[in-house]
Design an enzyme around this catalytic site. Structure first.
Site, PDB file in Angstrom:
ATOM      1  N   ASP A   6      -3.781  -0.683   8.310  1.00 28.32           N
ATOM      2  CA  ASP A   6      -3.075   0.582   8.092  1.00 28.32           C
ATOM      3  C   ASP A   6      -3.868   1.343   7.030  1.00 28.32           C
ATOM      4  OD1 ASP A   6      -0.861   2.482   8.161  1.00 28.32           O
ATOM      5  OD2 ASP A   6      -0.285   1.698   6.206  1.00 28.32           O
ATOM      6  N   GLY A  39      -2.565  10.452   7.678  1.00 29.50           N
ATOM      7  CA  GLY A  39      -1.686  11.303   8.481  1.00 29.50           C
ATOM      8  C   GLY A  39      -1.932  12.786   8.397  1.00 29.50           C
ATOM      9  N   CYS A  69      -0.258   1.141  12.323  1.00 32.24           N
ATOM     10  CA  CYS A  69      -0.245   2.522  11.837  1.00 32.24           C
ATOM     11  C   CYS A  69       0.081   3.408  13.035  1.00 32.24           C
ATOM     12  CB  CYS A  69      -1.621   2.862  11.282  1.00 32.24           C
ATOM     13  SG  CYS A  69      -1.840   4.606  10.899  1.00 32.24           S
ATOM     14  N   HIS A 179       4.960   3.319   6.854  1.00 36.95           N
ATOM     15  CA  HIS A 179       5.410   3.345   5.455  1.00 36.95           C
ATOM     16  C   HIS A 179       6.935   3.534   5.344  1.00 36.95           C
ATOM     17  CE1 HIS A 179       1.149   4.023   4.530  1.00 36.95           C
ATOM     18  NE2 HIS A 179       1.423   3.908   3.247  1.00 36.95           N
TER      19      HIS A 179
HETATM   20  N1  DGL Z   1       1.363   4.271   7.826  1.00 40.19           N
HETATM   21  C1  DGL Z   1       0.626   5.136   8.661  1.00 40.19           C
HETATM   22  C2  DGL Z   1       1.371   5.547   9.894  1.00 40.19           C
HETATM   23  O1  DGL Z   1       2.110   4.745  10.400  1.00 40.19           O
HETATM   24  C3  DGL Z   1      -0.250   6.170   8.018  1.00 40.19           C
HETATM   25  C4  DGL Z   1       0.330   7.016   6.969  1.00 40.19           C
HETATM   26  C5  DGL Z   1      -0.705   7.883   6.318  1.00 40.19           C
HETATM   27  O2  DGL Z   1      -1.681   7.325   5.804  1.00 40.19           O
HETATM   28  O3  DGL Z   1      -0.559   9.112   6.330  1.00 40.19           O
HETATM   29  O4  DGL Z   1       1.220   6.617  10.420  1.00 40.19           O
END
Ligand code: DGL
Length: 254
Positions: A6, A39, A69, A179
């Site tokens: 991730d 993201g 992710c 997250h």
């Molecule tokens: N945890 C990730 C997701 O599921 C990425 C979050 C990020 O880094 O913006 O999209």
């Protein structure tokens, strides 16, 4: 060995869900903390980061990859599969979509995720017969990485992000960023009791466990390894309190 990655801490929600089913399963985890968040980045850049993370995991002995992710799952799967055509690669969106099909009666659902995930419109295209209401919630990722899991400021930001969805009479809300389950106890009461919260980590762990059982790989045990591309102050604390285990963290360059 199962390898997961991730942009940072988020994929640990998938690790936790896997260990709830297979507590001794050895894992290798990579959190790309030097380049988080993913993201807000373009699909090209996210794909490239995904390929590099998968390459690192394979170099550490991973024979199964879990893209823990949503952002990479939405825009980077083609690139990763092209790079590793013979590797079993799991992502977090298809399992969530299957769960929605079984749990939403009204076919009106909400999605919160990163901007790149929302822009990809992947949920709307996979659920073309549903009304899909999306909300990008980019500030939640740094709040989680900062361990602001109970702060009043975090509660206010969650309320702000959920308010457009609250007007849409949805019956399910997908936490479409790995997250966000760390904030589930703040999100659930604010979206309302009638809305089912769907955490793709649980669904992904179930799909992975099925695969491992069918392939006689579910009874493995051994040490797990956690790597990050930068040692951030909070990673170890959050990881250990979330996973309820001690972890050894190492910095690597990918
Ligand atoms: N945890 C990730 C997701 O599921 C990425 C979050 C990020 O880094 O913006 O999209």
């Amino acid at each position: 060995m199962i390898g997961l990655f991730d942009s940072g801490i988020g994929g640990l929600t998938v690790v936790k869900a896997i260990w709830e089913k297979l507590p001794n399963m050895p894992l290798v985890y990579f959190g790309d903390t030097a380049r988080t968040p993913y993201g807000n980045k373009s699909a090209e850049v996210v794909s490239q980061y995904g390929v590099e993370a998968a390459e690192f995991l394979v170099s550490q002995g991973a024979t199964v990859i879990v893209v823990a992710c949503n952002t990479v799952s939405a825009v980077g799967m083609e690139a990763i599969k092209n790079k590793f055509p013979n590797l079993p690669i799991f992502e977090v969106i298809t399992p969530a979509v299957n769960r929605i099909r079984n749990s939403s009666k009204s076919k009106r659902i909400g999605i919160i995720g990163t901007r790149t995930l929302v822009n990809s419109k992947i949920y709307s295209s996979l659920l073309a017969d549903f009304e899909v209401f999306q909300q990008a919630a980019p500030l939640l990722v740094p709040l989680v990485e900062e361990n602001w899991l109970k702060k009043p400021e975090t509660k206010r930001i969650i309320k702000f992000y959920l308010s457009p969805l609250k007007r849409q009479q949805i019956d399910a809300l997908v936490l479409a960023c790995t997250h966000y389950p760390l904030l589930k106890s703040l999100i659930a009461p604010r979206i309302g009791r009638r809305v089912k919260i769907i955490d793709p980590a649980d669904e992904t762990a179930a799909v992975l466990a099925d695969y491992l059982i069918k392939n006689n790989q579910a009874d493995k045990s051994g040490d797990s390894h956690f790597y990050v591309s930068d040692l951030t102050p909070q990673f170890q604390n959050i990881a250990e309190s979330w996973l309820k285990r001690k972890i050894k963290l190492e910095k690597v360059t990918v």
